[in-house]
Design a protein around this motif. Structure first.
Motif, PDB file in Angstrom:
ATOM      1  N   SER A  78       0.804  -1.221   0.000  1.00 23.86           N
ATOM      2  CA  SER A  78       0.000   0.000   0.000  1.00 23.86           C
ATOM      3  C   SER A  78       0.842   1.278   0.000  1.00 23.86           C
ATOM      4  N   ILE A  79       2.076   1.218   0.438  1.00 20.68           N
ATOM      5  CA  ILE A  79       2.942   2.386   0.475  1.00 20.68           C
ATOM      6  C   ILE A  79       4.167   2.084  -0.367  1.00 20.68           C
ATOM      7  N   GLU A  80       4.604   3.058  -1.177  1.00 26.23           N
ATOM      8  CA  GLU A  80       5.725   2.822  -2.092  1.00 26.23           C
ATOM      9  C   GLU A  80       6.977   2.349  -1.363  1.00 26.23           C
ATOM     10  N   GLU A  81       7.281   2.921  -0.194  1.00 27.27           N
ATOM     11  CA  GLU A  81       8.479   2.511   0.545  1.00 27.27           C
ATOM     12  C   GLU A  81       8.400   1.040   0.939  1.00 27.27           C
ATOM     13  N   LYS A 127      14.770  -0.296  -6.159  1.00 29.46           N
ATOM     14  CA  LYS A 127      14.368   1.060  -6.547  1.00 29.46           C
ATOM     15  C   LYS A 127      14.114   1.140  -8.052  1.00 29.46           C
ATOM     16  N   LEU A 128      14.980   0.510  -8.836  1.00 27.37           N
ATOM     17  CA  LEU A 128      14.786   0.514 -10.297  1.00 27.37           C
ATOM     18  C   LEU A 128      13.481  -0.166 -10.690  1.00 27.37           C
ATOM     19  N   ILE A 129      13.245  -1.339 -10.145  1.00 25.90           N
ATOM     20  CA  ILE A 129      12.014  -2.077 -10.476  1.00 25.90           C
ATOM     21  C   ILE A 129      10.790  -1.274 -10.070  1.00 25.90           C
ATOM     22  N   SER A 130      10.838  -0.670  -8.892  1.00 28.79           N
ATOM     23  CA  SER A 130       9.729   0.164  -8.434  1.00 28.79           C
ATOM     24  C   SER A 130       9.538   1.356  -9.357  1.00 28.79           C
ATOM     25  N   GLN A 131      10.628   1.967  -9.743  1.00 32.85           N
ATOM     26  CA  GLN A 131      10.572   3.127 -10.639  1.00 32.85           C
ATOM     27  C   GLN A 131       9.983   2.724 -11.999  1.00 32.85           C
ATOM     28  N   PHE A 132      10.444   1.613 -12.549  1.00 27.69           N
ATOM     29  CA  PHE A 132       9.918   1.138 -13.835  1.00 27.69           C
ATOM     30  C   PHE A 132       8.422   0.839 -13.719  1.00 27.69           C
ATOM     31  N   THR A 133       8.033   0.226 -12.602  1.00 30.51           N
ATOM     32  CA  THR A 133       6.636  -0.150 -12.405  1.00 30.51           C
ATOM     33  C   THR A 133       5.742   1.071 -12.222  1.00 30.51           C
ATOM     34  N   GLY A 159       6.990   3.843 -15.399  1.00 32.56           N
ATOM     35  CA  GLY A 159       7.159   3.387 -16.777  1.00 32.56           C
ATOM     36  C   GLY A 159       8.284   4.136 -17.463  1.00 32.56           C
ATOM     37  N   LEU A 160       8.127   4.405 -18.721  1.00 34.51           N
ATOM     38  CA  LEU A 160       9.162   5.096 -19.475  1.00 34.51           C
ATOM     39  C   LEU A 160       9.200   6.597 -19.202  1.00 34.51           C
ATOM     40  N   SER A 161       8.205   7.101 -18.483  1.00 32.95           N
ATOM     41  CA  SER A 161       8.171   8.546 -18.216  1.00 32.95           C
ATOM     42  C   SER A 161       9.352   8.999 -17.358  1.00 32.95           C
ATOM     43  N   PHE A 162       9.992   8.058 -16.623  1.00 29.22           N
ATOM     44  CA  PHE A 162      11.127   8.458 -15.793  1.00 29.22           C
ATOM     45  C   PHE A 162      12.302   8.935 -16.657  1.00 29.22           C
ATOM     46  N   LEU A 163      12.322   8.556 -17.920  1.00 30.64           N
ATOM     47  CA  LEU A 163      13.410   8.995 -18.824  1.00 30.64           C
ATOM     48  C   LEU A 163      13.303  10.490 -19.165  1.00 30.64           C
TER      49      LEU A 163
END
Length: 189
Positions: free
Chosen positions: A80-83, A174-180, A183-187
């Motif tokens: 429920s929480i990103e952390e 952190k990478l997997i969470s960021q990708f999930t 998505g590609l918007s982090f680029l």
């Protein structure tokens, strides 16, 4: 006396599992024989059959152990929480790190292709139950979204294993969470 027998039984199962994993490094499960496993483990074939029906049964028991461990990890966290999501992913990646060789073998082409599917189904059920309900994802879409997320994560983990764990579990989580989550918007940052 029974503690000694239990210890001997645990040792026997351990060396049989290690022997099978070692053989799977170089050949598919369909080419591995009980005789080879026993020779490598230095265990009598009758002892093998006391514990397992055949090499496929042994592999299934190894996979079941890992699946049970993963379910325990997943059930001890909430998404429920990103952390917490990152922490849970990190714990799973630490488990994989501690069992690197086994995962490299079980996720390669020589092992049972159902292992990867079993891992995906566990993660998908967990995501659908926890995360999707929290984010009000429509039931009809949740199956596809969870497949997308879990398939991507598993393939990232396989690539990480292929690259000899070149990043820490925390960095990968952190990478997997960021990708999930992004998505590609982090680029575009």
């Amino acid at each position: 006396m029974s503690e000694r027998l239990d210890r001997r039984k645990r040792y026997t199962r351990k060396v049989l599992k290690e022997s099978l994993i070692s053989l799977l490094k170089d050949k598919p499960i369909s080419s591995v024989t009980v005789k080879e496993i026993c020779e490598l483990a230095d265990i009598n074939r009758s002892t093998f059959y006391t514990h397992y029906n055949d090499q496929f049964d042994l592999l299934e028991k190894i996979e079941e152990e890992i699946a049970d461990d993963l379910v325990q990890y997943l059930n001890s966290y909430s998404l429920s929480i990103e952390e917490e999501s990152i922490e849970m992913t990190q714990k799973l990646l630490e488990y994989i790190t501690n069992n690197q060789y086994m995962f490299e073998i079980l996720l390669n082409e020589n092992a049972d292709p159902m292992f990867e599917k079993r891992m995906m189904n566990i993660a998908k059920r967990f995501i659908m139950f926890n995360w999707m309900n929290e984010h009000n994802v429509e039931q009809s879409d949740s199956r596809y979204l969870s497949t997308f997320v879990v398939s991507g994560a598993i393939n990232v983990i396989k690539d990480w294993l292929d690259n000899d764990l070149d990043k820490s579990p925390k960095e990968m989580a952190k990478l997997i969470s960021q990708f999930t989550n992004e998505g590609l918007s982090f680029l575009n940052r």
